[in-house]
Enzyme design. Structure first.
Site, short mmCIF file in Angstrom:
data_model
loop_
_atom_site.label_atom_id
_atom_site.label_comp_id
_atom_site.label_asym_id
_atom_site.label_seq_id
_atom_site.Cartn_x
_atom_site.Cartn_y
_atom_site.Cartn_z
N GLU A 437 0.86 -1.18 0.00
CA GLU A 437 0.00 0.00 0.00
C GLU A 437 0.90 1.24 0.00
O GLU A 437 1.25 1.74 -1.04
CB GLU A 437 -0.96 -0.01 1.20
CG GLU A 437 -1.92 -1.17 1.12
CD GLU A 437 -3.28 -0.88 1.73
OE1 GLU A 437 -3.85 0.19 1.51
OE2 GLU A 437 -3.79 -1.79 2.42
N GLU A 716 -1.58 -1.00 13.35
CA GLU A 716 -2.81 -0.71 12.60
C GLU A 716 -4.05 -1.17 13.35
O GLU A 716 -5.09 -0.54 13.30
CB GLU A 716 -2.73 -1.44 11.25
CG GLU A 716 -3.98 -1.31 10.38
CD GLU A 716 -3.81 -1.97 9.03
OE1 GLU A 716 -2.94 -2.84 8.89
OE2 GLU A 716 -4.55 -1.59 8.10
C1 BGC Z 1 -5.26 1.08 4.86
C2 BGC Z 1 -5.88 2.01 5.87
C3 BGC Z 1 -6.95 2.73 5.12
C4 BGC Z 1 -7.98 1.69 4.85
C5 BGC Z 1 -9.23 2.22 4.27
C6 BGC Z 1 -6.28 0.07 4.52
O1 BGC Z 1 -5.86 -0.92 3.70
O2 BGC Z 1 -4.07 0.57 5.29
O3 BGC Z 1 -5.14 2.61 6.77
O4 BGC Z 1 -7.40 3.89 5.64
O5 BGC Z 1 -7.46 0.65 4.08
O6 BGC Z 1 -10.18 1.47 4.60
#
Ligand code: BGC
Length: 832
Positions: A437, A716
């Site tokens: 990401e 996270e």
């Molecule tokens: C990210 C998040 C993001 C989210 C949105 C994820 O895969 O790492 O931090 O805001 O998706 O839903």
């Protein structure tokens, strides 16, 4: 003592190659007198010793707009004098240098057939006469590193950074005077980077183009004032590099045995250079060097631990058998068996490979980056010597905040928050630095912005990113979920029902960040610049509302990753009604937009949005506050309170929130939408001790649970790692995600007690809130007016507060007993 401590140009300490129409000069002073104020300033801007702008003003404002026509490629010297209310004078000098201001010349150059590996664009050139000064203006469609006469140019990494390349790409200005001789060679290695490399969770390439390209312009100013320009064109050559492959996700391979490929001619691109703009913000630089704190041999590999989870690269100094390979894999944590854990990278290699020359080699894989704490190294049996150093990379913003207290766990938490900020401020605000990401997820920075602005001077960094948010926001799709937006480019890949934008909490970044920047820095510029964006977002939502004025359609992330999933059964969106979340943020955005319109003098808009705001608040109350079925989660209660939506049910909502927390054994259960506000709401509503209890919980789920599990950055998910060290979800588990670090704001502003009472901290509020389990706390914040310190100690009976209030500001001190004092600048001690 009375002195000017720093002068900034558009909030930047280094301002070479900047392009602003009318740049503003900001300054901070220090004065050890009580109640000292600025009475006047006198500023002169000189070019070659001649005054081009002069202003004297009797004012306490600590900025001045350079309201004169500036020339491109020009150094301007700043002479500033400031006078205080005791008629003491102080002065300081600084400078800035303008960029090309529309005067770049040259072509984008590329190649017909790609040379093997990563390409190098080069040119030999002569300096005809004695050089007075020389600059390199450079950017690339790809990620570049430039060398002049064998020496790396500048200290920046990951250039040109990432912007919405279809609209703009940044060039950087380097002073290369010292690099030059009579005969010179410039060589620029250009890897795929964000431009054409694999990027995004769809693992696609070529988001902006399928071939790398370079733009460079060398400008030599000779001692006789004549100017020579050498720009990229077809006279440049292209060859291959010792970097045989480089991708941000994949990692880099450097082969020191290789022979260069034959040189071919560069090819000029048709594309013009009009999208090239000045960078106008700090670049990514080395912010720390780390040596391994531990090395463990496991079979054929050695695992090195750098002690904290960072974003960056590992430099390897190796000597060994020619042609042998040393392979480095990166990971954030170790698996329960002690091996490096990489499943959470979701299939990307994040591997660097170094092929040895046989002599002493230094490998610096500077055309990639990784999120890691550990490296696993293979191939060291072929080496006589090895040394590894982690190079920590981050946008080099100025550090501005610090929090320490008598609780070691909280001190560690504060450090972890900053670590995740550093690790995710890499030219754009990213969600995480390790997996597939590293995208500019708008929601993550929306919730973390306040904390970020306390930790560092983030004005230039966020201002730059917001330009791209504005460029990519459309009336049809709203604010994209990620900016720069490469997700929406592939609508066919988007999971059905999930849009690439137009989502509450995420899209609200368009409102929340400009407002935050205005309030923290006391500077209306970004508010003005981004007012059209702010309107666009709110208008987008208004267009999607029903008769009651509520937004109840479209995919929503809800209270993302909340632990309460009972009602919806959705693992990630949580149990809070997703439209409750959406409308709470919508109401807040309407309110801020109406206020911003007022600040900017737009009465009609102020009226229009405040009317809609009132309607939304009334409908919200009926639908989501008066309806007990909707108030079943902590986040539902928190949002009603923080955005002032509870009306006459406020007391009941507080009770419900408290009860819910008790039902969770005094633990939080909130996700992205609720967490940033949870503790503040409790503290503001008579439940400060409960807030501190939730803050200081040591077991799951809590912030200190992570700390106790050895976290060095913010996770996270609350349950990213279980107490036995296992990782339950490999699909979406990052150990470096700042969103839940939004609690930093509570530490600094509530426990520490430093808040802005007025925009730009011109008037400061010092209102520390101690709690039973803390007996000491020191919080420092380098505000736009100078350093603020709030330091308190307490035992059961006594509370003592020492504050430092900067020059040219005033402060309201609210002691825990409620006693209020008003002071000017100076150092004070209060007992309570
Ligand atoms: C990210 C998040 C993001 C989210 C949105 C994820 O895969 O790492 O931090 O805001 O998706 O839903």
């Amino acid at each position: 003592m009375f002195e000017i401590t720093d002068i900034k140009i558009e909030h930047l300490t280094e301002a070479v190659g900047i392009e602003f129409d009318k740049p503003r000069i900001f300054w901070r002073c220090k004065c050890n007198l009580w109640e000292a104020k600025q009475i006047s300033y006198d500023i002169a801007i000189k070019c070659d010793g001649n005054i081009v702008f002069k202003k004297f003003r009797e004012s306490d404002e600590n900025f001045c707009t350079i309201d004169t026509l500036l020339q491109p490629f020009t150094r301007y010297d700043i002479e500033l004098k400031v006078c205080n209310n005791l008629e003491e004078k102080t002065s300081a000098v600084s400078f800035f240098e303008t960029g090309a201001m529309g005067n770049l010349s040259g072509k984008w150059i590329t190649y017909d057939k790609a040379p093997d590996g990563v390409s190098v664009f080069g040119k030999n050139f002569k300096a005809e006469k004695q050089i007075k000064s020389a600059r390199l203006y450079i950017t690339a469609q790809g990620m570049y590193e430039a060398h002049l006469n064998g020496k790396r140019v500048g200290e920046d990494f990951l250039e040109p950074g990432w912007t919405s390349y279809n609209s703009r790409i940044c060039y950087r200005t380097y002073d290369i005077t010292e690099y030059l001789a009579k005969d010179n060679t410039i060589e620029v290695t250009v890897a795929d980077g964000w431009y054409s490399g694999m990027f995004g969770f769809f693992h696609k390439r070529n988001h902006y183009g399928d071939k790398t390209a370079l733009f460079a312009m060398i400008r030599l100013v000779y001692a006789d004032r004549s100017v020579q320009t050498i720009s990229t064109d077809k006279s440049w050559y292209v060859t291959s590099s010792e970097v045989t492959s480089a991708g941000i996700y994949e990692g880099e391979t450097i082969d020191k045995t290789g022979e260069k490929q034959p040189i071919v001619n560069a090819v000029e691109k048709e594309e013009g250079i009009d999208k090239i703009v000045a960078r106008n913000c700090e670049a990514v630089r080395v912010v720390e060097w780390l040596k391994p704190v531990k090395a463990v041999k496991r079979g054929d590999v050695i695992i090195f631990d750098f002690g904290k989870n960072v974003a960056g690269i590992v430099q390897a100094e190796l000597s060994g058998k020619r042609g042998s390979a040393v392979v480095i894999r990166h990971g954030e944590v170790l698996d329960t068996d002690g091996s490096i854990y990489t499943q959470n990278l979701r299939g990307i290699a994040a591997t660097d490979t170094f092929i040895l020359s046989g002599g002493k080699d230094v490998f610096i894989p500077s055309l990639t980056y990784h999120g890691f704490r550990y490296i696993e190294v293979t191939g060291l049996e072929n080496c006589n010597s090895y040394e590894f150093t982690a190079i920590v990379l981050s946008t080099a913003y100025e550090k501005s905040g610090e929090f320490t207290c008598s609780h070691e766990g909280l001190n560690k938490l504060a450090k972890n928050i900053e670590c995740s900020q550093r690790g995710n401020f890499l030219d754009i605000p990213t969600d995480c630095p390790q997996r597939d990401e590293r995208l500019g997820w708008t929601g993550d920075i929306q919730v973390f912005g306040d904390t970020a602005a306390f930790n560092g001077n983030v004005m230039p960094f966020l201002r730059k990113w917001l330009v791209d948010v504005a460029k990519e926001t459309t009336p049809e799709h709203g604010v994209p979920n990620t900016v720069p937006d490469i997700v929406a480019i592939y609508p066919e890949d988007i999971i059905p029902g999930i849009s690439a934008g137009g989502t509450a909490v995420w899209g609200d970044v368009a409102i929340v960040l400009p407002d935050m920047l205005y309030k923290v820095y006391g500077d209306k510029t970004v508010l003005k610049e981004q007012y059209p964006l702010m309107k666009k977002w709110v208008d987008y939502v208004i267009a999607r509302t029903d008769k009651k004025g509520l937004w109840r359609c479209d995919y929503q992330f809800g209270d993302w990753l909340s632990l309460e999933k009972a009602e919806t059964g959705d693992e990630r969106q949580g149990a809070t009604d997703v439209y409750l979340v959406a409308n709470a943020y919508f109401a807040n955005s309407l309110k801020i937009l109406a206020e911003s319109a007022k600040t900017l003098g737009n009465k009609d808009d102020a009226q229009y949005y405040s009317d809609i705001y009132k309607k939304v608040v009334a409908s919200y109350k009926k639908e989501y506050v008066d309806n007990d079925i909707k108030l079943i989660t902590q986040t539902a209660c928190v949002l009603a309170l923080v955005f002032d939506l509870a009306g006459d049910r406020k007391g009941q909502v507080i009770q419900k929130l408290v009860q819910n927390i008790h039902d969770h054994n005094d633990h939080l259960a909130t996700g992205f939408a609720g967490t940033p506000h949870l503790l503040k709401v409790l503290s503001e509503n008579g439940e400060h001790e409960l807030a501190c209890k939730v803050l200081l919980n040591e077991d799951y789920p809590s912030w200190l649970y992570q700390v106790n599990m050895g976290a060095t950055s913010i996770w996270e998910r609350w349950n990213a790692m279980l107490p036995d060290g296992s990782i339950p979800d490999t699909g979406m588990t990052s150990f470096n995600h700042y969103a839940y670090g939004a609690v930093g704001d509570f530490l600094y502003k509530y426990i520490g007690g430093i808040k802005a009472e007025d925009t730009g901290y011109k008037k400061i509020l010092i209102a520390p809130k101690p709690c039973d389990r803390l007996n000491y706390c020191k919080t420092r914040y380098l505000s736009p007016n100078g350093e603020i310190i709030s330091e308190w100690k307490c035992d059961r009976k006594n509370f003592e507060l020492e504050v430092v209030i900067p020059f040219n500001t005033t402060a309201k001190i609210v002691l825990p007993s409620g006693k209020v004092e008003e002071v000017g600048s100076g150092k004070y001690v209060f007992k309570d």
